[in-house]
Scaffold this active site. Structure first.
Site, PDB file in Angstrom:
ATOM      1  CD  GLU A  15      -3.251  -1.176   1.706  1.00 43.94           C
ATOM      2  OE1 GLU A  15      -3.708  -0.081   2.048  1.00 43.94           O
ATOM      3  OE2 GLU A  15      -3.803  -2.265   1.959  1.00 43.94           O
TER       4      GLU A  15
HETATM    5  N1  COS Z   1      -6.088  11.700  -3.950  1.00 39.27           N
HETATM    6  C1  COS Z   1      -6.623  12.179  -5.087  1.00 39.27           C
HETATM    7  N2  COS Z   1      -5.923  12.350  -6.221  1.00 39.27           N
HETATM    8  C2  COS Z   1      -4.607  12.051  -6.191  1.00 39.27           C
HETATM    9  C3  COS Z   1      -3.975  11.572  -5.025  1.00 39.27           C
HETATM   10  C4  COS Z   1      -4.777  11.400  -3.876  1.00 39.27           C
HETATM   11  N3  COS Z   1      -4.272  10.939  -2.729  1.00 39.27           N
HETATM   12  N4  COS Z   1      -2.681  11.372  -5.305  1.00 39.27           N
HETATM   13  C5  COS Z   1      -2.500  11.713  -6.578  1.00 39.27           C
HETATM   14  N5  COS Z   1      -3.664  12.119  -7.113  1.00 39.27           N
HETATM   15  C6  COS Z   1      -3.929  12.601  -8.455  1.00 39.27           C
HETATM   16  C7  COS Z   1      -3.136  13.862  -8.775  1.00 39.27           C
HETATM   17  O1  COS Z   1      -3.822  15.019  -8.349  1.00 39.27           O
HETATM   18  C8  COS Z   1      -3.013  13.780 -10.267  1.00 39.27           C
HETATM   19  O2  COS Z   1      -4.201  14.220 -10.886  1.00 39.27           O
HETATM   20  P1  COS Z   1      -4.248  15.569 -11.790  1.00 39.27           P
HETATM   21  O3  COS Z   1      -3.187  15.380 -12.838  1.00 39.27           O
HETATM   22  O4  COS Z   1      -5.637  15.593 -12.317  1.00 39.27           O
HETATM   23  O5  COS Z   1      -3.936  16.689 -10.851  1.00 39.27           O
HETATM   24  C9  COS Z   1      -2.932  12.291 -10.510  1.00 39.27           C
HETATM   25  O6  COS Z   1      -3.484  11.638  -9.384  1.00 39.27           O
HETATM   26  C10 COS Z   1      -1.515  11.824 -10.724  1.00 39.27           C
HETATM   27  O7  COS Z   1      -0.776  12.205  -9.599  1.00 39.27           O
HETATM   28  P2  COS Z   1       0.787  12.469  -9.662  1.00 39.27           P
HETATM   29  O8  COS Z   1       1.119  13.334 -10.834  1.00 39.27           O
HETATM   30  O9  COS Z   1       1.215  12.924  -8.316  1.00 39.27           O
HETATM   31  O10 COS Z   1       1.303  10.994 -10.018  1.00 39.27           O
HETATM   32  P3  COS Z   1       2.713  10.332  -9.872  1.00 39.27           P
HETATM   33  O11 COS Z   1       2.884   9.439 -11.021  1.00 39.27           O
HETATM   34  O12 COS Z   1       3.758  11.376  -9.596  1.00 39.27           O
HETATM   35  O13 COS Z   1       2.532   9.368  -8.614  1.00 39.27           O
HETATM   36  C11 COS Z   1       2.369   8.635  -6.361  1.00 39.27           C
HETATM   37  C12 COS Z   1       2.080   9.746  -7.390  1.00 39.27           C
HETATM   38  C13 COS Z   1       3.827   8.246  -6.349  1.00 39.27           C
HETATM   39  C14 COS Z   1       1.991   9.230  -5.022  1.00 39.27           C
HETATM   40  C15 COS Z   1       1.461   7.428  -6.687  1.00 39.27           C
HETATM   41  O14 COS Z   1       1.814   6.845  -7.922  1.00 39.27           O
HETATM   42  C16 COS Z   1       1.500   6.352  -5.638  1.00 39.27           C
HETATM   43  O15 COS Z   1       0.894   6.486  -4.577  1.00 39.27           O
HETATM   44  N6  COS Z   1       2.211   5.248  -5.920  1.00 39.27           N
HETATM   45  C17 COS Z   1       2.225   4.108  -5.040  1.00 39.27           C
HETATM   46  C18 COS Z   1       1.115   3.199  -5.361  1.00 39.27           C
HETATM   47  C19 COS Z   1       0.978   2.147  -4.335  1.00 39.27           C
HETATM   48  O16 COS Z   1       0.684   2.430  -3.193  1.00 39.27           O
HETATM   49  N7  COS Z   1       1.177   0.914  -4.763  1.00 39.27           N
HETATM   50  C20 COS Z   1       0.972  -0.194  -3.907  1.00 39.27           C
HETATM   51  C21 COS Z   1      -0.101  -0.989  -4.536  1.00 39.27           C
HETATM   52  S1  COS Z   1      -1.400  -1.378  -3.511  1.00 39.27           S
HETATM   53  S2  COS Z   1      -0.708  -2.839  -2.417  1.00 39.27           S
END
Ligand code: COS
Length: 380
Positions: free
Chosen positions: A363
């Site tokens: 997660e």
């Molecule tokens: N709530 C709502 N929207 C979100 C958000 C959140 N918590 N986090 C990101 N977003 C949205 C952003 O606002 C963006 O949308 P807009 O372009 O419309 O503004 C979109 O999602 C993409 O976000 P971002 O540009 O920040 O994406 P990145 O590729 O830089 O990645 C991270 C962001 C690294 C935070 C994300 O990919 C992540 O959480 N990765 C880990 C995933 C994970 O937990 N994997 C485990 C699998 S489950 S066991």
């Protein structure tokens, strides 16, 4: 501010503690050794309401707050983190996502069963090449008019073999990047859906983690969650709450290891006295206790933020980052305090140490939590 738990919260803690000691503790070592899914225990947790704690009672849930949920997660995780991850995924990733963003028909059809534990859910985001980099989804969902055609592979899926319903994230329009991603409800019985190999894991070995394959699975349009292109945000928002559950799990693993180490230090003798009388051990216990208490405050603060309707992306990430670090450090020290016995299954702490590691990975890894936290800090 009031640091006291309410009567209701204390009752939930007592109920979860009783259940963990009476129903999860027996056989926990064997389930870990043999990688046995706790089928009977999950059934009972459903009957007791642990699988849909926060869901509105009109959909069969407990109607409780997030604080209740983390309190229960801590207690269950002290004894059996394999069972508690099933609780966490079903509550946070599946029920919460469906209740918050699903249509009324989806809630009636799926949530009512998932909230009561009659059915179990899984959340399918990770892929062989899209773990932390979650926008790089290779699984495709091609729009065919009245249905989508789903193709691809999902990895490391908790409840992979035992779930009935799967929330699957897939790319519909690659040109739109993350705005072309959708989330779908997929039923296990559908043609083309295949449960792949089960992972042989270091820890949480009682939970069942699988690769899943989707080969031309027809998903009806009405099974898409939210508007077209909402899937990535759905996943991010759902994971933000999931991280609070995993933070509580990590906290419970740490607290469980600390309890065992403290009790052991009061009976084990060395150099003519119980080892707790040596500062080398007593100071370890002091450090463990302080770290756990600090982690607990972060976990409860994140839960409180969610209950207040405040943004909890950062507080959830902070809670998970810190609680998982404390879980790792505390369990290593608990093994050390147990000495040779700490390395033996019968004493439980070696299992807790193995279980702790995943809380720094799933997660969102600790490194991902730091991305979320640092972006939050630097946003303004
Ligand atoms: N709530 C709502 N929207 C979100 C958000 C959140 N918590 N986090 C990101 N977003 C949205 C952003 O606002 C963006 O949308 P807009 O372009 O419309 O503004 C979109 O999602 C993409 O976000 P971002 O540009 O920040 O994406 P990145 O590729 O830089 O990645 C991270 C962001 C690294 C935070 C994300 O990919 C992540 O959480 N990765 C880990 C995933 C994970 O937990 N994997 C485990 C699998 S489950 S066991």
């Amino acid at each position: 501010m009031d640091f006291n738990l309410s009567e209701e919260h204390l009752m939930i803690r007592e109920a979860a503690r009783d259940f963990a000691n009476n129903e999860l503790l027996p056989g926990v070592i064997e389930r870990d050794t043999n990688q046995t899914f706790p089928t009977e225990q999950v059934k009972k947790m459903g009957e007791l309401g642990f699988l849909g704690m926060m869901v509105d009672p009109k959909y069969g849930g407990g109607g409780m707050d997030t604080l209740s949920y983390v309190i229960a997660m801590e207690e269950l995780s002290k004894i059996d983190a394999s069972a508690s991850v099933i609780v966490s995924v079903n509550n946070s990733l599946v029920c919460w996502g469906l209740e918050t963003y699903g249509s009324e028909e989806q809630k009636q059809k799926y949530l009512t069963k998932l909230a009561t534990g009659e059915s179990i859910g899984a959340f399918c985001l990770s892929e062989p090449e899209a773990g932390s980099d979650a926008t790089s989804q290779r699984t495709t969902a091609v729009d065919k008019g009245d249905h989508y055609l789903l193709n691809g592979t999902k990895n490391w899926i908790t409840n992979g073999g035992s779930a009935d319903y799967y929330l699957v994230i897939a790319q519909t329009d690659r040109d739109k990047g993350h705005r072309g991603i959708n989330a779908f409800i997929v039923e296990k019985s559908w043609d083309g859906f295949e449960v792949g190999p089960k992972e042989d894991k270091l820890g949480i070995r009682g939970s069942d983690t699988h690769t899943l394959n989707f080969n031309d699975v027809k998903v009806p349009k009405e099974n898409r969650i939210g508007e077209d292109g909402f899937g990535f945000k759905f996943a991010m928002k759902t994971l933000s709450g999931g991280r609070i559950g995993i933070a509580a799990q990590a906290l419970g693993i740490a607290a469980g290891a600390y309890d065992l180490a403290r009790e052991y230090s009061k009976i084990r003798k060395a150099f003519g006295t119980e080892i707790c009388n040596h500062q080398a051990i007593a100071f370890k216990l002091a450090d463990m206790h302080v770290n756990i208490e600090a982690a607990r405050h972060l976990v409860m603060k994140a839960a409180w933020d969610k209950d207040q309707g405040a943004n909890y992306d950062m507080s959830g990430a902070m809670a998970k980052l810190q609680a998982s670090k404390v879980a790792m450090e505390t369990t290593v020290e608990a093994v050390q305090i147990h000495g040779g016995n700490g390395y033996v299954k019968e004493y439980h702490v070696e299992r807790l140490m193995r279980d702790a590691k995943i809380t720094q990975i799933y997660e969102g890894t600790s490194e991902i939590q730091k991305i979320v936290i640092s972006r939050g800090l630097l946003r303004d």
